[in-house]
Design a protein around this motif. Sequence first.
Motif, PDB file in Angstrom:
ATOM      1  N   LYS A  33       0.831  -1.218   0.000  1.00  0.00           N
ATOM      2  CA  LYS A  33       0.000   0.000   0.000  1.00  0.00           C
ATOM      3  C   LYS A  33       0.862   1.265   0.000  1.00  0.00           C
ATOM      4  O   LYS A  33       0.643   2.187  -0.786  1.00  0.00           O
ATOM      5  CB  LYS A  33      -0.926  -0.005   1.234  1.00  0.00           C
ATOM      6  CG  LYS A  33      -1.828  -1.225   1.332  1.00  0.00           C
ATOM      7  CD  LYS A  33      -2.691  -1.196   2.576  1.00  0.00           C
ATOM      8  CE  LYS A  33      -1.902  -1.342   3.883  1.00  0.00           C
ATOM      9  NZ  LYS A  33      -1.261  -2.672   4.045  1.00  0.00           N
ATOM     10  N   THR A  34       1.837   1.307   0.874  1.00  0.00           N
ATOM     11  CA  THR A  34       2.698   2.482   0.950  1.00  0.00           C
ATOM     12  C   THR A  34       3.521   2.626  -0.319  1.00  0.00           C
ATOM     13  O   THR A  34       3.727   3.734  -0.829  1.00  0.00           O
ATOM     14  CB  THR A  34       3.621   2.384   2.181  1.00  0.00           C
ATOM     15  OG1 THR A  34       2.803   2.266   3.347  1.00  0.00           O
ATOM     16  CG2 THR A  34       4.507   3.608   2.316  1.00  0.00           C
ATOM     17  N   ALA A  35       3.970   1.510  -0.861  1.00  0.00           N
ATOM     18  CA  ALA A  35       4.746   1.542  -2.100  1.00  0.00           C
ATOM     19  C   ALA A  35       3.925   2.138  -3.239  1.00  0.00           C
ATOM     20  O   ALA A  35       4.427   2.944  -4.028  1.00  0.00           O
ATOM     21  CB  ALA A  35       5.210   0.126  -2.455  1.00  0.00           C
ATOM     22  N   THR A  48      10.342   1.091   2.071  1.00  0.00           N
ATOM     23  CA  THR A  48       9.296   1.341   3.058  1.00  0.00           C
ATOM     24  C   THR A  48       9.562   0.571   4.340  1.00  0.00           C
ATOM     25  O   THR A  48      10.314  -0.406   4.345  1.00  0.00           O
ATOM     26  CB  THR A  48       7.920   0.909   2.517  1.00  0.00           C
ATOM     27  OG1 THR A  48       7.954  -0.502   2.254  1.00  0.00           O
ATOM     28  CG2 THR A  48       7.557   1.666   1.251  1.00  0.00           C
ATOM     29  N   VAL A  49       8.960   1.043   5.388  1.00  0.00           N
ATOM     30  CA  VAL A  49       8.929   0.306   6.653  1.00  0.00           C
ATOM     31  C   VAL A  49       7.458   0.116   6.994  1.00  0.00           C
ATOM     32  O   VAL A  49       6.607   0.868   6.505  1.00  0.00           O
ATOM     33  CB  VAL A  49       9.646   1.080   7.783  1.00  0.00           C
ATOM     34  CG1 VAL A  49      11.129   1.200   7.489  1.00  0.00           C
ATOM     35  CG2 VAL A  49       9.031   2.447   7.994  1.00  0.00           C
ATOM     36  N   PRO A  50       7.140  -0.886   7.815  1.00  0.00           N
ATOM     37  CA  PRO A  50       5.729  -1.093   8.174  1.00  0.00           C
ATOM     38  C   PRO A  50       5.122   0.184   8.758  1.00  0.00           C
ATOM     39  O   PRO A  50       5.709   0.841   9.613  1.00  0.00           O
ATOM     40  CB  PRO A  50       5.794  -2.216   9.211  1.00  0.00           C
ATOM     41  CG  PRO A  50       7.033  -2.967   8.859  1.00  0.00           C
ATOM     42  CD  PRO A  50       8.009  -1.927   8.375  1.00  0.00           C
ATOM     43  N   THR A  51       3.963   0.532   8.241  1.00  0.00           N
ATOM     44  CA  THR A  51       3.300   1.772   8.640  1.00  0.00           C
ATOM     45  C   THR A  51       2.608   1.607   9.985  1.00  0.00           C
ATOM     46  O   THR A  51       1.890   0.627  10.206  1.00  0.00           O
ATOM     47  CB  THR A  51       2.245   2.148   7.573  1.00  0.00           C
ATOM     48  OG1 THR A  51       2.895   2.261   6.313  1.00  0.00           O
ATOM     49  CG2 THR A  51       1.559   3.457   7.914  1.00  0.00           C
ATOM     50  N   LYS A  52       2.875   2.562  10.859  1.00  0.00           N
ATOM     51  CA  LYS A  52       2.105   2.616  12.110  1.00  0.00           C
ATOM     52  C   LYS A  52       1.034   3.669  11.908  1.00  0.00           C
ATOM     53  O   LYS A  52       1.333   4.810  11.570  1.00  0.00           O
ATOM     54  CB  LYS A  52       3.006   2.993  13.280  1.00  0.00           C
ATOM     55  CG  LYS A  52       4.016   1.910  13.610  1.00  0.00           C
ATOM     56  CD  LYS A  52       4.897   2.321  14.766  1.00  0.00           C
ATOM     57  CE  LYS A  52       5.911   1.218  15.057  1.00  0.00           C
ATOM     58  NZ  LYS A  52       6.962   1.657  15.981  1.00  0.00           N
ATOM     59  N   PHE A  54      -1.475   5.386   9.715  1.00  0.00           N
ATOM     60  CA  PHE A  54      -1.758   5.441   8.279  1.00  0.00           C
ATOM     61  C   PHE A  54      -0.922   6.533   7.627  1.00  0.00           C
ATOM     62  O   PHE A  54      -0.392   7.420   8.297  1.00  0.00           O
ATOM     63  CB  PHE A  54      -3.253   5.688   8.017  1.00  0.00           C
ATOM     64  CG  PHE A  54      -3.771   6.981   8.613  1.00  0.00           C
ATOM     65  CD1 PHE A  54      -3.719   8.165   7.889  1.00  0.00           C
ATOM     66  CD2 PHE A  54      -4.304   6.998   9.901  1.00  0.00           C
ATOM     67  CE1 PHE A  54      -4.194   9.342   8.431  1.00  0.00           C
ATOM     68  CE2 PHE A  54      -4.781   8.180  10.446  1.00  0.00           C
ATOM     69  CZ  PHE A  54      -4.730   9.357   9.715  1.00  0.00           C
ATOM     70  N   ASN A  55      -0.792   6.433   6.318  1.00  0.00           N
ATOM     71  CA  ASN A  55      -0.144   7.470   5.525  1.00  0.00           C
ATOM     72  C   ASN A  55      -1.232   8.235   4.785  1.00  0.00           C
ATOM     73  O   ASN A  55      -2.221   7.648   4.345  1.00  0.00           O
ATOM     74  CB  ASN A  55       0.796   6.854   4.485  1.00  0.00           C
ATOM     75  CG  ASN A  55       1.899   6.049   5.108  1.00  0.00           C
ATOM     76  OD1 ASN A  55       2.645   6.552   5.930  1.00  0.00           O
ATOM     77  ND2 ASN A  55       2.006   4.792   4.734  1.00  0.00           N
ATOM     78  N   MET A  56      -1.019   9.537   4.636  1.00  0.00           N
ATOM     79  CA  MET A  56      -1.962  10.319   3.850  1.00  0.00           C
ATOM     80  C   MET A  56      -1.171  11.318   3.017  1.00  0.00           C
ATOM     81  O   MET A  56      -0.304  12.022   3.537  1.00  0.00           O
ATOM     82  CB  MET A  56      -2.938  11.070   4.751  1.00  0.00           C
ATOM     83  CG  MET A  56      -4.011  11.802   3.968  1.00  0.00           C
ATOM     84  SD  MET A  56      -5.292  12.495   5.025  1.00  0.00           S
ATOM     85  CE  MET A  56      -4.381  13.766   5.872  1.00  0.00           C
TER      86      MET A  56
HETATM   87 MG    MG Z   1       2.534   0.903   4.807  1.00  0.00          MG
END
Ligand code: MG
Length: 79
Positions: A33-35, A48-52, A54-56
Amino acid sequence: MGNGLSDQTLILSSLPSFQSFHIVIMGLDSAGKTAVLYRLQFNEIVNTVPTKGFNMEKIKVTLGNSKRTHCLSQKLRNC
Ligand SMILES: [Mg+2]
Ligand SMILES: Nc1nc2c(ncn2[C@@H]2O[C@H](COP(=O)(O)OP(=O)(O)OP(=O)(O)O)[C@@H](O)[C@H]2O)c(=O)[nH]1
């Protein structure tokens, strides 16, 4: 997932241009998702690193049968 979005280009191209959308990307852990998000924003594959939480991000693209759509297609296709 982050590098394999070429099939989704048709969906993006069918959206009306000059409108604002809120898009939520959901998926399992490490699905990419982040990618996807940062590939669309920066046209780069980012580490990327695991998201804590959410990203916006706010991403501006022009959709429709324009030159920029072609660029977006290329962004999603050249993996
Ligand atoms: Mg992520
Ligand atoms: N080979 C390959 N690796 C990918 C692809 N998309 C993402 N990755 C890798 O998969 C890993 C997880 O990607 P993320 O974008 O952090 O995944 P995420 O869904 O945001 O994960 P969470 O934040 O933990 O929910 C990273 O090491 C990415 O580099 C892809 O299309 N191909």
